[in-house]
Every structure is written in C-alpha cells, then in structure tokens.
Scaffold this active site. Structure first.
Site, short mmCIF file in Angstrom:
data_model
loop_
_atom_site.label_atom_id
_atom_site.label_comp_id
_atom_site.label_asym_id
_atom_site.label_seq_id
_atom_site.Cartn_x
_atom_site.Cartn_y
_atom_site.Cartn_z
N HIS A 12 0.84 -1.19 0.00
CA HIS A 12 0.00 0.00 0.00
C HIS A 12 0.88 1.25 0.00
O HIS A 12 2.07 1.18 0.33
CB HIS A 12 -0.92 0.00 1.23
CG HIS A 12 -2.01 -1.01 1.10
ND1 HIS A 12 -2.63 -1.57 2.19
CD2 HIS A 12 -2.62 -1.55 0.01
CE1 HIS A 12 -3.56 -2.41 1.78
NE2 HIS A 12 -3.57 -2.42 0.46
N LYS A 16 5.01 1.47 0.72
CA LYS A 16 5.87 1.28 -0.46
C LYS A 16 7.34 1.50 -0.14
O LYS A 16 8.20 0.76 -0.61
CB LYS A 16 5.42 2.19 -1.60
CG LYS A 16 4.10 1.73 -2.21
CD LYS A 16 3.78 2.46 -3.46
CE LYS A 16 2.40 2.19 -3.99
NZ LYS A 16 1.86 0.85 -3.91
N GLY A 39 1.13 -2.18 -9.92
CA GLY A 39 1.74 -1.14 -10.75
C GLY A 39 2.83 -0.29 -10.14
O GLY A 39 4.00 -0.38 -10.52
N THR A 40 2.48 0.57 -9.21
CA THR A 40 3.45 1.51 -8.66
C THR A 40 4.53 0.78 -7.86
O THR A 40 5.71 1.14 -7.94
CB THR A 40 2.75 2.55 -7.77
OG1 THR A 40 1.68 3.14 -8.51
CG2 THR A 40 3.71 3.63 -7.32
N SER A 64 -2.49 -1.07 -10.76
CA SER A 64 -2.44 -0.59 -9.38
C SER A 64 -3.48 -1.36 -8.58
O SER A 64 -4.51 -1.79 -9.13
CB SER A 64 -2.76 0.91 -9.39
OG SER A 64 -3.04 1.37 -8.10
N ASP A 70 -4.63 -6.07 -7.16
CA ASP A 70 -4.74 -7.10 -6.12
C ASP A 70 -5.56 -8.28 -6.64
O ASP A 70 -5.22 -9.45 -6.41
CB ASP A 70 -5.40 -6.54 -4.85
CG ASP A 70 -4.60 -5.44 -4.19
OD1 ASP A 70 -3.40 -5.30 -4.50
OD2 ASP A 70 -5.17 -4.73 -3.35
#
Length: 156
Positions: A12, A16, A39-40, A64, A70
């Site tokens: 989350h 990160k 993604g990120t 993402s 998820d």
C-alpha cells in the site's frame, strides 16, 4: 535457494518505502526469481534495482491495487502461478478496495500460497530451506465440516 519462484510483491502507498527497502535488502536473492507486482510497487522496485545495477530482473507490473492489481494477483494465485506473496498492508488507513485485499489474502490461504504481511515473515519465508527440499510437498488445507464425536453428542 536454487528453485526459481514467482513472487508477488504488493504494498500500500504508506508501505511502499518499506517494500522497496525490503526488496533492496533482498535484491541479490530476488534477482534470481520472477517478480509480479502491482503497478506503482513494481515501478518503484524496478527503479531501485536498476539504480544498483540489477538490470535483468524479471518484473511483471500489473494494475495498481485499487484498479484491480490485487485481484489480478489473486487470479494468478488461483491459477497456481504464484509461489510466494509479500503484501505490506497499511493497517493504519482504510482502503477503498478492501474487498480485493481480503480476496487476495483469502485466495492465498485457500490455495496454500505462503503470504507474508510484514518484513520479518517475508525474510523467514524467503530463506526457508523447504523451497529446495526434494522430499517436501506442501499439503493442501483440509476443508471438512466440523464433526463431533458420538461421545461428545452423548455428553451434551
């Protein structure tokens, strides 16, 4: 570890930095495996790896988390395409995609995929000798109805 794994990495927003730090700490080991990330998280790990010369790491970036990432990883778990998941959850903030988070956690439990939700458990799972144990085969969970023995029924 000699076996090549597919490892899912999810973090989350407020976790990160922790995930990137963990991935860099384990970069030498992770570089020998296939990584699948939301993604990120995947972008940040890839940038960090490249900055340290890990340019050939296989990283697949999905959507993402709030945009279905998820759920995409949960689908890979169901298809037996993930060996290990590391999911650093922000337990201090509500998540708009809580249903997807719970689905990923549930599918890992149902399909017997180890999932680490903190760095310590991730380190323990990554370094387990069971990954290379030829005689070890994880058993699937047993989902059977609750049975009471005849003796217990007679007692009540």
């Amino acid at each position: 570890m000699h076996k090549k794994l597919t490892i899912a990495l999810v973090a989350h927003d407020r976790r990160k930095e922790d995930m990137v730090d963990w991935a860099m700490y384990n970069a030498k080991v992770l570089s020998h495996h296939s990584l699948v990330c939301t993604g990120t998280t995947g972008r940040l790990i890839q940038e960090a790896f490249e900055s340290k010369g890990y340019n050939q790491v296989e990283i697949t970036r999905l959507n993402s988390g709030p945009l279905g990432g998820d759920a995409e990883i949960a689908a890979l778990v169901v298809k037996k395409k993930v060996d290990l998941a590391v999911f650093l959850i922000d337990d201090m903030s509500p998540q708009l995609h809580e249903a997807d988070i719970q689905m990923l956690l549930r599918q890992c439990r149902v399909h017997n995929v180890p999932i680490a939700c903190n760095r310590y458990s991730a380190d323990l799972m990554m370094t387990s000798s069971l990954w290379d144990e030829k005689n070890y085969s994880p058993l699937l969970p047993i989902y059977s109805p609750f049975y009471r023995s005849k003796e217990k029924e007679d007692y009540q």
